[in-house]
Design a protein around this motif. Structure first.
Motif, PDB file in Angstrom:
ATOM      1  N   ARG A  53       0.854  -1.191   0.000  1.00 56.88           N
ATOM      2  CA  ARG A  53       0.000   0.000   0.000  1.00 56.88           C
ATOM      3  C   ARG A  53       0.886   1.235   0.000  1.00 56.88           C
ATOM      4  NH1 ARG A  53      -4.666  -0.311   4.316  1.00 56.88           N
ATOM      5  NH2 ARG A  53      -5.690   1.168   2.951  1.00 56.88           N
ATOM      6  N   ARG A  54       0.587   2.147  -0.919  1.00 59.36           N
ATOM      7  CA  ARG A  54       1.385   3.360  -1.066  1.00 59.36           C
ATOM      8  C   ARG A  54       0.476   4.570  -1.229  1.00 59.36           C
ATOM      9  NH1 ARG A  54       6.755   1.862  -2.241  1.00 59.36           N
ATOM     10  NH2 ARG A  54       6.931  -0.329  -2.799  1.00 59.36           N
ATOM     11  N   ILE A  55       1.058   5.719  -0.903  1.00 58.27           N
ATOM     12  CA  ILE A  55       0.358   6.999  -0.979  1.00 58.27           C
ATOM     13  C   ILE A  55       1.215   7.948  -1.805  1.00 58.27           C
ATOM     14  CG2 ILE A  55      -0.425   8.986   0.378  1.00 58.27           C
ATOM     15  CD1 ILE A  55      -0.930   6.993   2.689  1.00 58.27           C
ATOM     16  N   PRO A  56       0.621   8.681  -2.749  1.00 60.34           N
ATOM     17  CA  PRO A  56       1.420   9.671  -3.478  1.00 60.34           C
ATOM     18  C   PRO A  56       2.015  10.703  -2.514  1.00 60.34           C
ATOM     19  CG  PRO A  56      -0.648   9.280  -4.610  1.00 60.34           C
ATOM     20  CD  PRO A  56      -0.745   8.601  -3.268  1.00 60.34           C
ATOM     21  N   ALA A  57       3.306  10.928  -2.639  1.00 61.30           N
ATOM     22  CA  ALA A  57       4.019  11.817  -1.711  1.00 61.30           C
ATOM     23  C   ALA A  57       3.486  13.244  -1.752  1.00 61.30           C
ATOM     24  CB  ALA A  57       5.509  11.798  -2.016  1.00 61.30           C
ATOM     25  N   ASP A  58       3.031  13.708  -2.910  1.00 62.19           N
ATOM     26  CA  ASP A  58       2.581  15.093  -2.994  1.00 62.19           C
ATOM     27  C   ASP A  58       1.252  15.338  -2.274  1.00 62.19           C
ATOM     28  OD1 ASP A  58       1.235  13.659  -4.924  1.00 62.19           O
ATOM     29  OD2 ASP A  58       1.416  15.171  -6.485  1.00 62.19           O
ATOM     30  N   LEU A  59       0.573  14.272  -1.855  1.00 60.21           N
ATOM     31  CA  LEU A  59      -0.646  14.442  -1.062  1.00 60.21           C
ATOM     32  C   LEU A  59      -0.328  14.640   0.416  1.00 60.21           C
ATOM     33  CD1 LEU A  59      -2.981  11.761  -2.693  1.00 60.21           C
ATOM     34  CD2 LEU A  59      -2.734  14.193  -3.265  1.00 60.21           C
ATOM     35  N   VAL A  60       0.923  14.394   0.777  1.00 61.19           N
ATOM     36  CA  VAL A  60       1.390  14.565   2.154  1.00 61.19           C
ATOM     37  C   VAL A  60       2.536  15.576   2.100  1.00 61.19           C
ATOM     38  CG1 VAL A  60       2.201  13.380   4.225  1.00 61.19           C
ATOM     39  CG2 VAL A  60       0.827  12.145   2.554  1.00 61.19           C
ATOM     40  N   ALA A  61       2.188  16.828   1.874  1.00 63.29           N
ATOM     41  CA  ALA A  61       3.195  17.868   1.707  1.00 63.29           C
ATOM     42  C   ALA A  61       3.414  18.633   3.011  1.00 63.29           C
ATOM     43  CB  ALA A  61       2.758  18.826   0.610  1.00 63.29           C
ATOM     44  N   ASN A  62       4.629  19.100   3.202  1.00 59.16           N
ATOM     45  CA  ASN A  62       4.974  19.923   4.372  1.00 59.16           C
ATOM     46  C   ASN A  62       4.591  19.257   5.690  1.00 59.16           C
ATOM     47  OD1 ASN A  62       5.926  21.964   2.632  1.00 59.16           O
ATOM     48  ND2 ASN A  62       3.848  22.742   2.397  1.00 59.16           N
ATOM     49  N   HIS A  63       4.753  17.963   5.762  1.00 57.13           N
ATOM     50  CA  HIS A  63       4.494  17.183   6.979  1.00 57.13           C
ATOM     51  C   HIS A  63       3.044  17.234   7.422  1.00 57.13           C
ATOM     52  CE1 HIS A  63       8.747  16.450   7.275  1.00 57.13           C
ATOM     53  NE2 HIS A  63       8.957  17.735   7.090  1.00 57.13           N
ATOM     54  N   THR A  64       2.144  17.416   6.461  1.00 56.11           N
ATOM     55  CA  THR A  64       0.719  17.385   6.748  1.00 56.11           C
ATOM     56  C   THR A  64      -0.028  16.928   5.495  1.00 56.11           C
ATOM     57  OG1 THR A  64      -1.144  18.667   7.603  1.00 56.11           O
ATOM     58  CG2 THR A  64       0.329  19.811   6.113  1.00 56.11           C
ATOM     59  N   VAL A  65      -1.239  16.472   5.678  1.00 52.20           N
ATOM     60  CA  VAL A  65      -2.083  16.084   4.552  1.00 52.20           C
ATOM     61  C   VAL A  65      -2.616  17.361   3.909  1.00 52.20           C
ATOM     62  CG1 VAL A  65      -4.223  14.893   3.914  1.00 52.20           C
ATOM     63  CG2 VAL A  65      -2.740  13.929   5.672  1.00 52.20           C
ATOM     64  N   LEU A  66      -2.683  17.389   2.575  1.00 45.69           N
ATOM     65  CA  LEU A  66      -3.238  18.569   1.913  1.00 45.69           C
ATOM     66  C   LEU A  66      -4.598  18.901   2.515  1.00 45.69           C
ATOM     67  CD1 LEU A  66      -2.398  17.963  -1.845  1.00 45.69           C
ATOM     68  CD2 LEU A  66      -1.300  19.549  -0.266  1.00 45.69           C
ATOM     69  N   LYS A  67      -4.813  20.157   2.820  1.00 51.14           N
ATOM     70  CA  LYS A  67      -5.989  20.618   3.560  1.00 51.14           C
ATOM     71  C   LYS A  67      -7.322  20.132   2.979  1.00 51.14           C
ATOM     72  CE  LYS A  67      -8.227  24.836   5.111  1.00 51.14           C
ATOM     73  NZ  LYS A  67      -8.171  26.296   5.160  1.00 51.14           N
ATOM     74  N   HIS A  68      -7.493  20.208   1.687  1.00 56.98           N
ATOM     75  CA  HIS A  68      -8.782  19.894   1.078  1.00 56.98           C
ATOM     76  C   HIS A  68      -8.901  18.447   0.604  1.00 56.98           C
ATOM     77  CE1 HIS A  68     -10.079  24.069   1.246  1.00 56.98           C
ATOM     78  NE2 HIS A  68      -8.851  24.385   0.879  1.00 56.98           N
ATOM     79  N   LEU A  69      -7.839  17.655   0.765  1.00 56.02           N
ATOM     80  CA  LEU A  69      -7.873  16.278   0.286  1.00 56.02           C
ATOM     81  C   LEU A  69      -8.990  15.449   0.915  1.00 56.02           C
ATOM     82  CD1 LEU A  69      -6.644  14.055  -1.500  1.00 56.02           C
ATOM     83  CD2 LEU A  69      -5.096  13.554   0.411  1.00 56.02           C
ATOM     84  N   PRO A  70      -9.170  15.455   2.244  1.00 54.67           N
ATOM     85  CA  PRO A  70     -10.250  14.637   2.814  1.00 54.67           C
ATOM     86  C   PRO A  70     -11.630  14.976   2.247  1.00 54.67           C
ATOM     87  CG  PRO A  70      -8.754  15.341   4.543  1.00 54.67           C
ATOM     88  CD  PRO A  70      -8.364  16.096   3.293  1.00 54.67           C
ATOM     89  N   GLY A  71     -11.914  16.251   2.056  1.00 54.54           N
ATOM     90  CA  GLY A  71     -13.202  16.643   1.497  1.00 54.54           C
ATOM     91  C   GLY A  71     -13.382  16.129   0.085  1.00 54.54           C
ATOM     92  N   VAL A  72     -12.336  16.229  -0.727  1.00 52.96           N
ATOM     93  CA  VAL A  72     -12.410  15.751  -2.109  1.00 52.96           C
ATOM     94  C   VAL A  72     -12.569  14.237  -2.133  1.00 52.96           C
ATOM     95  CG1 VAL A  72     -11.096  15.496  -4.255  1.00 52.96           C
ATOM     96  CG2 VAL A  72     -11.193  17.712  -3.099  1.00 52.96           C
ATOM     97  N   LEU A  73     -11.839  13.533  -1.276  1.00 54.92           N
ATOM     98  CA  LEU A  73     -11.949  12.067  -1.242  1.00 54.92           C
ATOM     99  C   LEU A  73     -13.354  11.633  -0.852  1.00 54.92           C
ATOM    100  CD1 LEU A  73      -8.546  11.034   0.382  1.00 54.92           C
ATOM    101  CD2 LEU A  73      -9.209  10.924  -2.032  1.00 54.92           C
ATOM    102  N   ASN A  74     -13.964  12.331   0.079  1.00 56.10           N
ATOM    103  CA  ASN A  74     -15.340  12.008   0.474  1.00 56.10           C
ATOM    104  C   ASN A  74     -16.326  12.315  -0.644  1.00 56.10           C
ATOM    105  OD1 ASN A  74     -15.547  10.872   3.212  1.00 56.10           O
ATOM    106  ND2 ASN A  74     -14.351  12.692   3.734  1.00 56.10           N
ATOM    107  N   LEU A  75     -16.135  13.413  -1.343  1.00 50.81           N
ATOM    108  CA  LEU A  75     -17.010  13.740  -2.471  1.00 50.81           C
ATOM    109  C   LEU A  75     -16.897  12.684  -3.568  1.00 50.81           C
ATOM    110  CD1 LEU A  75     -16.393  17.582  -2.672  1.00 50.81           C
ATOM    111  CD2 LEU A  75     -18.563  16.464  -2.099  1.00 50.81           C
TER     112      LEU A  75
END
Length: 123
Positions: A53-75
């Protein structure tokens, strides 16, 4: 991982652009259990590449998850997208967005536009 990600698989093509779950836990300074919980809660997206299982590194930028990613994933999930389809949508080339993909645009000024487009998929 192999030398490159096959073109038919969604996400970054460069193997170095992917993080394993332990790498994500280290980057976010959380336990691996917390990373698994974040995936279950759709705060992050993980897909199998070469059995891992892998995660694209650019979705975990600056030692945090991109702010709007959870909302987009839920949509996207509400629109019926599975993880592979959601990842494909996030990395689909779109010249009208800054960075050229919805994933790249999430880190900038067009995050709201990405969310609007994801929401429209449900209709």
């Amino acid at each position: 991982m192999t030398d490159s990600v096959p073109a038919d698989l969604p996400g970054p093509r460069d193997p170095a652009a992917w993080l394993t779950l332990p790498d994500v836990a280290e980057r976010l300074d959380v336990s691996i259990s917390k990373v698994h919980q974040m995936i279950r809660d759709r705060e992050l997206i993980a897909v199998r590449r070469d059995g891992v299982r892998r995660i694209p590194a650019d979705l975990v930028a600056n030692h945090t998850v991109l702010k709007h990613l959870p909302g987009v994933l839920n949509l996207l999930a509400d629109a019926g997208y599975d993880d592979e389809e959601a990842l494909r949508w996030l990395y689909l080339a779109d010249p009208t967005l800054a960075g050229g993909t919805p994933a790249a645009a999430l880190g900038g000024d067009q995050a709201r536009e990405v969310k609007r487009r994801a929401q429209a998929l449900g209709f």
